[in-house]
Design an enzyme around this catalytic site. Structure first.
Site, PDB file in Angstrom:
ATOM      1  N   ASP A   9       0.939  -0.835  -0.151  1.00 16.52           N
ATOM      2  CA  ASP A   9       0.054  -0.157  -0.131  1.00 16.52           C
ATOM      3  C   ASP A   9       0.934   0.967  -0.334  1.00 16.52           C
ATOM      4  OD1 ASP A   9      -1.887   1.738   0.400  1.00 16.52           O
ATOM      5  OD2 ASP A   9      -3.402   0.812   1.722  1.00 16.52           O
ATOM      6  N   ASP A  10       0.222   2.402  -0.755  1.00 13.67           N
ATOM      7  CA  ASP A  10       2.386   3.582  -0.711  1.00 13.67           C
ATOM      8  C   ASP A  10       1.167   4.533   0.064  1.00 13.67           C
ATOM      9  OD1 ASP A  10      -1.495   3.894  -2.131  1.00 13.67           O
ATOM     10  OD2 ASP A  10      -0.575   5.595  -3.236  1.00 13.67           O
ATOM     11  N   ASP A  53      -3.390  -3.440  -2.127  1.00 14.47           N
ATOM     12  CA  ASP A  53      -4.339  -2.302  -2.939  1.00 14.47           C
ATOM     13  C   ASP A  53      -4.506  -2.073  -4.118  1.00 14.47           C
ATOM     14  OD1 ASP A  53      -5.451   0.166  -2.119  1.00 14.47           O
ATOM     15  OD2 ASP A  53      -4.055   1.447  -2.173  1.00 14.47           O
ATOM     16  N   MET A  55      -5.315   1.490  -5.575  1.00 12.24           N
ATOM     17  CA  MET A  55      -4.725   2.777  -6.782  1.00 12.24           C
ATOM     18  C   MET A  55      -3.448   2.709  -5.902  1.00 12.24           C
ATOM     19  SD  MET A  55      -7.310   2.477  -8.270  1.00 12.24           S
ATOM     20  CE  MET A  55      -7.271   4.621  -9.280  1.00 12.24           C
ATOM     21  N   ASP A 331       6.567 -48.517  15.004  1.00  9.42           N
ATOM     22  CA  ASP A 331       7.346 -50.158  14.917  1.00  9.42           C
ATOM     23  C   ASP A 331       6.317 -50.866  14.984  1.00  9.42           C
ATOM     24  OD1 ASP A 331      10.038 -51.296  14.714  1.00  9.42           O
ATOM     25  OD2 ASP A 331       8.979 -51.980  15.915  1.00  9.42           O
ATOM     26  N   ASN A 339       4.214 -62.896  11.799  1.00 13.77           N
ATOM     27  CA  ASN A 339       5.057 -63.689  11.100  1.00 13.77           C
ATOM     28  C   ASN A 339       5.567 -64.858  11.295  1.00 13.77           C
ATOM     29  OD1 ASN A 339       4.812 -62.167   8.971  1.00 13.77           O
ATOM     30  ND2 ASN A 339       7.057 -61.030   9.595  1.00 13.77           N
ATOM     31  N   ASP A 348       1.948 -59.036   5.654  1.00  7.10           N
ATOM     32  CA  ASP A 348       1.773 -58.350   4.636  1.00  7.10           C
ATOM     33  C   ASP A 348       0.115 -57.709   5.399  1.00  7.10           C
ATOM     34  OD1 ASP A 348       4.474 -58.660   3.712  1.00  7.10           O
ATOM     35  OD2 ASP A 348       3.547 -60.505   2.126  1.00  7.10           O
ATOM     36  N   GLU A 374       8.717 -53.451   9.429  1.00  5.34           N
ATOM     37  CA  GLU A 374       8.168 -53.123  10.059  1.00  5.34           C
ATOM     38  C   GLU A 374       8.592 -52.019  11.124  1.00  5.34           C
ATOM     39  OE1 GLU A 374      10.219 -55.747  12.718  1.00  5.34           O
ATOM     40  OE2 GLU A 374      10.058 -55.335  11.053  1.00  5.34           O
TER      41      GLU A 374
END
Length: 469
Positions: A9-10, A53, A55, A331, A339, A348, A374
């Site tokens: 913005d100016d 802005d 303008m 983990d 397994n 799996d 795992e």
């Protein structure tokens, strides 16, 4: 929610006023007094959002916005125009220039902050997908990424939730001009189901519907996977302003006030359609490029190779922007026994179910990968250790809270997992350092009984104090 905001913005008093408001809400604010200065800031360190802005001498905000959106590096950065201009044609010109919002001064503070937070959430999601795309490029995959400005905002499927025939006709007449296909969803008990089954690119919800709470409908849609990322535009009167602002907090993408100005409606719809298509294209290209080289064939998660490349990008982002990041290792407890007792096919299936539960329990921009066997890892940007502990406890509950269905043996198994986490500690902290601390915390979780979350609180490994969450 931390973010870096560029205010352009100016008029110095306007800059100071916005800076004070945003700083009070813990945003990081940088400023520019004209268009060329704003573009210099963008080139040096692009912000998360631009408040602009219109303008200004030399280069108007419209031109600045066009240049931002035309640059592939900046095209996804949200731009909000904040100006004294209040004519419908001014709003349309701003939206057509690429602005994500056009707010007229004096701006309601709640509306401004709600809009900023909403756009920052969108920017974070897009940043994550862009970083994933860049990671793929570094690994030798496709680099012909899309740009937002190249997307079309016409010819989309749009759903309307409204029950006023005159309003419906006005929506349809206006949107037909851009070749959209318009479907009407009558508000009622089956509205959510009908919206989920549709393939719409945008949902427009009128707040004046009588037979359903429109904001509750929007909230419920955000909680369902099928509609979580469906753009939603809500429409209400000036008296509905608090509800419109609340809608942004619930995840609505945009709002529009009555009486409807046809060209503004079309412009806002085009903006949402273009963003939706841009996001879909990035995701589709990213997923197609990954292939099996970067994903784990068993669980569908990212693999160690992808993790090693992408965690560096996440750390670099945290380092450059001074933002928190946490890493958690996971983990499966006593997995070898699974397994050995039931066979590898059962093992799996346990890993596949664990991956699904973990993925469903984190945010869309968190990184989840299988390191091997795992062992899994989760990287959480914008997340401090205290928050990561809560995430870990939630994930632990998702794992042990219900038995795992294991079709390979035709029975259910009780499964638990241990979690070790560490927080990124600053400039000198590397990915290896972070992993070492998380691994130390995981070892402590195993040593002290398993099925628990443990956090490594130190930065140096030798100073690491492990404390159970």
């Amino acid at each position: 929610m931390s973010a870096r905001i560029l205010v352009v913005d100016d008029v110095p008093i306007n800059v100071r006023l916005l800076q004070a408001k945003l700083t009070a809400e813990y945003f990081d604010v940088v400023t520019a007094s004209d268009g060329p200065s704003a573009l210099e800031v963008m080139a040096t360190e692009p912000p998360d959002i631009v408040l602009l802005d219109v303008m200004m001498p030399g280069m108007t905000g419209f031109e600045v916005c066009r240049r931002i959106k035309a640059n592939p590096r900046w095209t996804h950065i949200p731009v909000v125009m904040v100006t004294a201009l209040d004519l419908p044609e001014d709003r349309v010109e701003g939206l057509e220039a690429g602005a994500d919002e056009f707010l007229t001064k004096p701006v309601d503070d709640l509306a401004l902050l709600a809009r900023v937070r909403s756009l920052v959430r969108l920017k974070m999601l897009m940043d994550e997908w862009r970083m994933r795309q860049e990671t793929g490029q570094r690994l030798g995959m496709r680099d012909d990424g899309p740009t937002l400005s190249a997307e079309s905002g016409e010819g989309a499927e749009i759903l309307l939730v409204a029950d006023d025939d005159r309003q419906l006709l006005r929506y349809q007449t206006t949107l037909d001009r851009d070749g959209h296909t318009i479907g009407v969803v009558a508000p009622g008990a089956d509205a959510i189901d009908r919206i989920q089954k549709a393939s719409a690119s945008l949902l427009i919800v009128d707040l004046n519907v009588q037979s359903v709470d429109p904001l509750r409908l929007c909230s419920q849609l955000r909680s369902h996977e099928a509609t979580r990322h469906l753009p939603i535009l809500i429409v209400g009167s000036e008296a509905d302003t608090p509800k419109l602002i609340k809608g942004l907090e619930l995840g609505v993408n945009d709002y529009l006030k009555k009486p409807l100005e046809p060209n503004e409606l079309r412009a806002r719809v085009r903006t949402q359609i273009k963003r939706k298509r841009f996001q879909q294209r990035i995701i589709a290209m990213h997923e197609a490029s990954l292939a099996m080289a970067l994903t784990d064939g068993l669980t569908g998660l990212y693999n160690r190779n992808y993790f090693a490349a992408h965690v560096e990008a996440l750390l670099r982002n945290a380092r450059e922007q001074g933002r928190p990041l946490s890493l958690m290792m996971v983990d499966v407890d006593h997995f070898k026994a699974v397994n050995d007792t039931y066979g590898h096919a059962a093992g799996d299936e346990v890993l596949q179910e664990l991956a699904r539960r973990i993925s469903n329990g984190v945010r869309g921009f968190d990184l989840v990968a299988r390191l091997g066997g795992e062992e899994f890892v989760i990287v959480m940007p914008e997340c401090r250790a205290q928050e990561a502990r809560l995430v870990g406890e939630r994930l632990r509950g998702l794992v042990c809270g219900s038995r795992f269905e294991v079709p390979a043996i035709g029975r259910q198994l009780e499964v638990t997992a241990s979690f070790g986490l560490a927080q990124y500690g600053g400039f000198a902290d590397s990915a290896d350092d972070l992993m070492a601390r998380a691994d130390q915390a995981l070892y402590e979780a195993k040593r002290t009984g398993r099925n628990r979350v443990v956090a490594c609180m130190g930065i140096e490994k030798r100073e690491c104090q492990v404390a159970s969450a």
